[in-house]
Design a protein around this motif. Structure first.
Motif, PDB file in Angstrom:
ATOM      1  N   SER A   1       1.111   4.285  -2.828  1.00  0.00           N
ATOM      2  CA  SER A   1       0.870   5.686  -2.477  1.00  0.00           C
ATOM      3  C   SER A   1       2.039   6.581  -2.873  1.00  0.00           C
ATOM      4  O   SER A   1       1.866   7.786  -3.096  1.00  0.00           O
ATOM      5  CB  SER A   1       0.602   5.822  -0.972  1.00  0.00           C
ATOM      6  OG  SER A   1       1.761   5.523  -0.212  1.00  0.00           O
TER       7      SER A   1
ATOM      8  N   THR B   1       2.001   7.533  -7.970  1.00  0.00           N
ATOM      9  CA  THR B   1       0.669   7.836  -8.483  1.00  0.00           C
ATOM     10  C   THR B   1       0.787   8.434  -9.883  1.00  0.00           C
ATOM     11  O   THR B   1       1.871   8.809 -10.326  1.00  0.00           O
ATOM     12  CB  THR B   1      -0.062   8.833  -7.565  1.00  0.00           C
ATOM     13  OG1 THR B   1       0.728  10.030  -7.443  1.00  0.00           O
ATOM     14  CG2 THR B   1      -0.282   8.235  -6.177  1.00  0.00           C
TER      15      THR B   1
ATOM     16  N   THR C   1       0.832  -1.205   0.000  1.00  0.00           N
ATOM     17  CA  THR C   1       0.000   0.000   0.000  1.00  0.00           C
ATOM     18  C   THR C   1       0.866   1.254   0.000  1.00  0.00           C
ATOM     19  O   THR C   1       0.600   2.224  -0.723  1.00  0.00           O
ATOM     20  CB  THR C   1      -0.931   0.011   1.225  1.00  0.00           C
ATOM     21  OG1 THR C   1      -1.778  -1.149   1.193  1.00  0.00           O
ATOM     22  CG2 THR C   1      -1.797   1.256   1.243  1.00  0.00           C
ATOM     23  N   GLN C   2       1.925   1.230   0.812  1.00  0.00           N
ATOM     24  CA  GLN C   2       2.854   2.362   0.878  1.00  0.00           C
ATOM     25  C   GLN C   2       3.513   2.596  -0.475  1.00  0.00           C
ATOM     26  O   GLN C   2       3.659   3.744  -0.933  1.00  0.00           O
ATOM     27  CB  GLN C   2       3.926   2.093   1.931  1.00  0.00           C
ATOM     28  CG  GLN C   2       5.001   3.155   2.062  1.00  0.00           C
ATOM     29  CD  GLN C   2       4.502   4.399   2.767  1.00  0.00           C
ATOM     30  OE1 GLN C   2       3.700   4.301   3.681  1.00  0.00           O
ATOM     31  NE2 GLN C   2       4.951   5.553   2.327  1.00  0.00           N
TER      32      GLN C   2
END
Length: 499
Positions: free
Chosen positions: A55, A58, A51-52
């Motif tokens: 993020s 992008t 997830t990191q």
């Protein structure tokens, strides 16, 4: 040939590039982003690390590093097919570089941003060892999903890629020597006052053949070819591994007993290669050093250069593999990505120096052109000087999730369940067939165990290899019998905290 164009012609491009790029990749700290991701992996929080990673990236236009790091995270999460898919997208980008590099004479002045701002404006094509290691890790992914023929394809690509890199490097070196000679630039990094020269001049760095070939890649090639009953192709792989890392017994045995091994192994036994990966690749940081540059008698100009730092915070390198609590195999550290990356940087430094000096000179000429006009224009020169300081930075991008060290051990075991111990972590693994590879990764306080599926389709005297490790449930290990199924299911990751 003039060293630079007229100063005034550099002012507008500089302002335009500064305005456009100052908030983008030019100012991005890749190392800071990866530290957070690696810390999560070291705590066993793979999902959070993924997830990191998303993020931090992008916009949809992902670069090579995005796919390299994502593939590594997915592999640790036992998502081998997804990992291979990410790495194949990375491979496409490396193929683009190969096709472009074959037809160019050199890339010293690749684009105006490289000269005027910093090396971060360059498209990241990966360090040479990363390009080769990508094929090697793809081969491991395919083995872990049971597709040994696809692994063979990647092994073949490894050899081809090394040949392409050697050819391109030879052309680039020739072009760089010509360019630096014409512009009167010294490319010797030993003359950089304040640069930690010893990190690139150690014996372990200088004795490496080059900055991209590894003994592990070639030993793995030998093992895969041997597992597919292609001894004629296995022999060069083992031989090349010995040439890259001489006087290591397990490498020498790989070649010397190649012809006799098939006859000695019983049909009820499995030839097992243990691959133990430790830590993470070193970090790249920027260091600014005053360098004498003869431009309008302005003298010394600060220039940023990359420096490698070994990441010791996540390194745990075991020396043995325990088998069933009674047999202990010595682990041989045959490849250090830490050292290989330093050799790669050592070989890249001449080009980095040339771009750095041209960049510093271009910035200085732009600033001087404004200051000489006086009045309000001189204020722009002051602003330009501030922008110079802000944007001056070395390229800190590198494949951080690669292991620092790769060690191997090898043993023929009776097919069946075995309790394997590496460091303080233990795992019960069911090994079947003629050949198998068990991969573990030690990072932080975690040990990540591989969950390979079916092995190569062997001749009638040997069954397909299968490894079915036990899965953790609520912190305890349980048996998971092998199921006969045409579909390959994605399994939950097996990783344990070091106690």
């Amino acid at each position: 040939m003039p060293l630079f164009t007229h100063p005034s012609s550099l002012v507008l491009p500089f302002f335009l590039l500064t305005a456009t790029l100052s908030g983008c990749s030019v100012m991005r700290s890749y190392d800071d982003e990866l530290k957070q991701t690696i810390d999560l992996v070291g705590k066993g929080q793979i999902d959070q690390a993924l997830t990191q990673h998303e993020s931090n990236n992008t916009g949809g236009d992902f670069d090579l590093l995005y796919y390299l790091e994502k593939g590594e995270l997915l592999r640790l999460n036992s998502q081998y097919n997804d990992s291979a898919s990410a790495w194949l997208l990375a491979d496409q980008k490396v193929n683009e570089w190969e096709n472009e590099a074959k037809i160019r004479a050199g890339a010293i002045l690749e684009n105006v941003g490289t000269v005027v701002l910093n090396d971060k404006t360059r498209r990241y094509d990966g360090h040479d060892y990363e390009k080769v290691m990508l094929s090697t890790r793809l081969a491991l992914d395919h083995v872990l999903t049971g597709d040994w023929n696809a692994a063979r394809t990647e092994i073949k690509k490894t050899h081809e890629r090394e040949a392409i890199i050697a050819e391109i490097n030879a052309k680039d070196t020739e072009a760089l020597e010509q360019e630096s000679k014409e512009k009167g630039i010294s490319t010797t990094f030993k003359d950089l006052n304040g640069y930690p020269v010893e990190t690139l001049n150690s014996a372990e760095v200088t004795t490496l053949k080059n900055g991209y070939q590894s003994a592990f890649s070639h030993y793995l090639a030998g093992f895969v070819y041997e597992a597919l009953n292609e001894q004629g192709l296995a022999s060069p792989g083992y031989r090349q591994a010995i040439e890259l890392r001489p006087d290591i017994k397990i490498l020498e045995d790989g070649l010397s007993t190649l012809e006799t091994r098939p006859g000695l192994r019983k049909s009820s036994e499995t030839d097992v290669l243990f691959v133990v990966e430790s830590g993470t690749a070193p970090t790249l940081n920027s260091i600014t050093i005053p360098v004498p540059v003869i431009v309008s008698n302005l003298g010394v100009i600060p220039i940023s250069f990359p420096v490698l730092h070994s990441d010791t915070s996540h390194t745990l390198q075991p020396s043995t593999v325990g088998i069933d609590g009674k047999n202990t195999l010595p682990l041989a550290a045959i490849t250090s990505l830490d050292t290989l990356s330093k050799r790669a940087l050592r070989d890249d430094m001449p080009g980095i120096i040339v771009r750095g000096i041209l960049r510093a000179a271009a910035k200085t000429l732009s600033q001087k052109a404004l200051m000489d006009q006086g009045g309000g224009v001189a204020l722009a020169g002051i602003a330009l000087n501030i922008a110079n300081v802000i944007t001056e930075s070395a390229d800190e991008r590198t494949w951080r999730m690669l292991p620092a060290t790769i060690s191997i051990a090898r043993m023929t075991l009776p097919s069946g369940k075995h309790d394997i111990a590496i460091g303080s972590s233990k795992q019960s693994i069911d090994i079947q067939g003629s050949h198998a590879i068990v991969v573990t990764r030690l990072l932080g306080n975690q040990t990540y165990w591989s969950q390979p599926a079916y092995g190569p389709q062997m001749p009638v005297y040997a069954a397909p290899a299968m490894i079915q490790p036990l899965k953790k449930v609520d912190g305890s290990a349980i048996n998971t019998p092998a199921k006969k199924s045409k579909k390959k299911k994605v399994k939950k990751p097996v990783h344990q905290a070091q106690g």
